[in-house]
Motif scaffolding. Structure first.
Motif, PDB file in Angstrom:
ATOM      1  N   VAL A   7      46.574  62.549 103.025  1.00  0.00           N
ATOM      2  CA  VAL A   7      47.311  61.513 102.092  1.00  0.00           C
ATOM      3  C   VAL A   7      46.543  60.518 101.743  1.00  0.00           C
ATOM      4  O   VAL A   7      45.639  60.288 102.662  1.00  0.00           O
ATOM      5  N   ALA A   8      46.889  59.674 100.812  1.00  0.00           N
ATOM      6  CA  ALA A   8      45.876  58.400 100.423  1.00  0.00           C
ATOM      7  C   ALA A   8      46.020  57.291 101.474  1.00  0.00           C
ATOM      8  O   ALA A   8      47.061  57.017 102.239  1.00  0.00           O
ATOM      9  N   ARG A   9      45.051  56.784 101.732  1.00  0.00           N
ATOM     10  CA  ARG A   9      45.136  55.603 102.672  1.00  0.00           C
ATOM     11  C   ARG A   9      44.511  54.319 101.654  1.00  0.00           C
ATOM     12  O   ARG A   9      44.788  53.372 102.291  1.00  0.00           O
ATOM     13  N   LYS A  10      44.318  54.636 100.528  1.00  0.00           N
ATOM     14  CA  LYS A  10      44.074  53.482  99.676  1.00  0.00           C
ATOM     15  C   LYS A  10      45.132  53.758  98.279  1.00  0.00           C
ATOM     16  O   LYS A  10      45.421  54.658  98.355  1.00  0.00           O
ATOM     17  N   PHE A  19      53.015  58.505  97.003  1.00  0.00           N
ATOM     18  CA  PHE A  19      52.423  58.398  98.283  1.00  0.00           C
ATOM     19  C   PHE A  19      51.343  58.983  98.785  1.00  0.00           C
ATOM     20  O   PHE A  19      50.283  58.661  99.443  1.00  0.00           O
ATOM     21  N   ILE A  20      51.097  60.311  98.306  1.00  0.00           N
ATOM     22  CA  ILE A  20      49.948  61.409  98.443  1.00  0.00           C
ATOM     23  C   ILE A  20      48.782  60.958  97.805  1.00  0.00           C
ATOM     24  O   ILE A  20      47.615  61.083  98.096  1.00  0.00           O
ATOM     25  N   THR A  21      48.969  60.377  96.622  1.00  0.00           N
ATOM     26  CA  THR A  21      47.707  60.158  95.599  1.00  0.00           C
ATOM     27  C   THR A  21      47.411  58.654  95.797  1.00  0.00           C
ATOM     28  O   THR A  21      46.389  58.269  95.322  1.00  0.00           O
ATOM     29  N   TYR A  64      45.991  52.208  94.088  1.00  0.00           N
ATOM     30  CA  TYR A  64      45.665  51.558  92.890  1.00  0.00           C
ATOM     31  C   TYR A  64      46.298  50.095  92.819  1.00  0.00           C
ATOM     32  O   TYR A  64      47.473  50.361  93.449  1.00  0.00           O
ATOM     33  N   ASP A  65      45.552  49.176  92.157  1.00  0.00           N
ATOM     34  CA  ASP A  65      46.428  47.948  92.272  1.00  0.00           C
ATOM     35  C   ASP A  65      47.931  47.910  91.491  1.00  0.00           C
ATOM     36  O   ASP A  65      48.826  47.160  91.958  1.00  0.00           O
ATOM     37  N   TYR A  66      47.868  48.645  90.665  1.00  0.00           N
ATOM     38  CA  TYR A  66      49.199  48.653  90.064  1.00  0.00           C
ATOM     39  C   TYR A  66      50.025  49.602  90.249  1.00  0.00           C
ATOM     40  O   TYR A  66      51.525  49.446  89.957  1.00  0.00           O
ATOM     41  N   VAL A  67      49.879  50.326  91.611  1.00  0.00           N
ATOM     42  CA  VAL A  67      51.011  50.792  92.243  1.00  0.00           C
ATOM     43  C   VAL A  67      52.048  49.890  92.845  1.00  0.00           C
ATOM     44  O   VAL A  67      51.774  48.839  93.238  1.00  0.00           O
ATOM     45  N   SER A  68      53.381  50.216  92.674  1.00  0.00           N
ATOM     46  CA  SER A  68      54.515  49.268  93.221  1.00  0.00           C
ATOM     47  C   SER A  68      54.070  48.979  94.514  1.00  0.00           C
ATOM     48  O   SER A  68      53.699  49.625  95.470  1.00  0.00           O
ATOM     49  N   SER A  69      54.912  47.730  94.928  1.00  0.00           N
ATOM     50  CA  SER A  69      54.523  47.318  96.366  1.00  0.00           C
ATOM     51  C   SER A  69      55.423  48.090  97.241  1.00  0.00           C
ATOM     52  O   SER A  69      54.779  48.042  98.505  1.00  0.00           O
TER      53      SER A  69
END
Length: 112
Positions: A46-49, A88-90, A51-56
Motif C-alpha cells: 500500500v501507499a506510504r506516501k 488508502f492504497i494509492t 499527494y498533497d491534495y489528498v484529504s487529511s
C-alpha cells in the motif's frame, strides 16, 4: 466519517460479515467486500506516501497504518467506501466504483 477511514467509534472491524465470495482488485491489491464496507487485506503493498491534495483523513490513515519497511500491510484495514479504500492504497483520490474490479474485470459499479 470516522469509519470511512478505518477509525471505529461505535463498531469494530470484527463486526464485519463477508457477503461476497469474490475478491475485488485494484492495481494488484486485494480487497474483500463486507456487509458494512471493504477490507483491504493484509499482505498487500500500500501507499506510504500521498499527494498533497489528498484529504487529511486519508493522510492520517496512511501515516498510522501498520506496514513493514516494504510497504506491506500487516493487518486488514476496514473502509466504509470503495473510494476511501482506493485512496488508502494509492495515496491519491480515486473513484472506487470504477477502480475496484472482480477477477473477470467487471467494476464494482456494475456489480452492485
Amino acid at each position: 466519517m470516522c469509519k470511512t477511514f478505518g477509525y471505529f467509534v461505535f463498531s469494530k472491524p470484527k463486526d464485519t460479515v463477508m457477503i461476497c465470495d469474490d475478491m475485488l482488485y485494484f492495481k494488484n491489491i486485494m480487497c474483500k467486500r463486507v456487509e458494512n464496507g471493504f477490507l483491504v487485506l493484509k499482505g498487500n503493498e500500500v501507499a506510504r506516501k500521498y499527494y498533497d491534495y489528498v484529504s487529511s483523513s486519508v493522510k492520517k490513515v496512511i501515516e498510522n497504518a501498520k506496514v513493514d519497511d516494504n510497504g506491506i500491510l500487516l493487518e486488514d484495514m476496514f473502509f466504509a467506501s470503495a473510494s476511501s479504500a482506493g485512496s488508502f492504497i494509492t495515496g491519491n483520490s480515486v473513484n472506487g466504483l470504477i477502480s475496484w474490479k472482480n477477477k473477470s474485470g467487471i467494476n464494482l459499479k456494475e456489480l452492485i
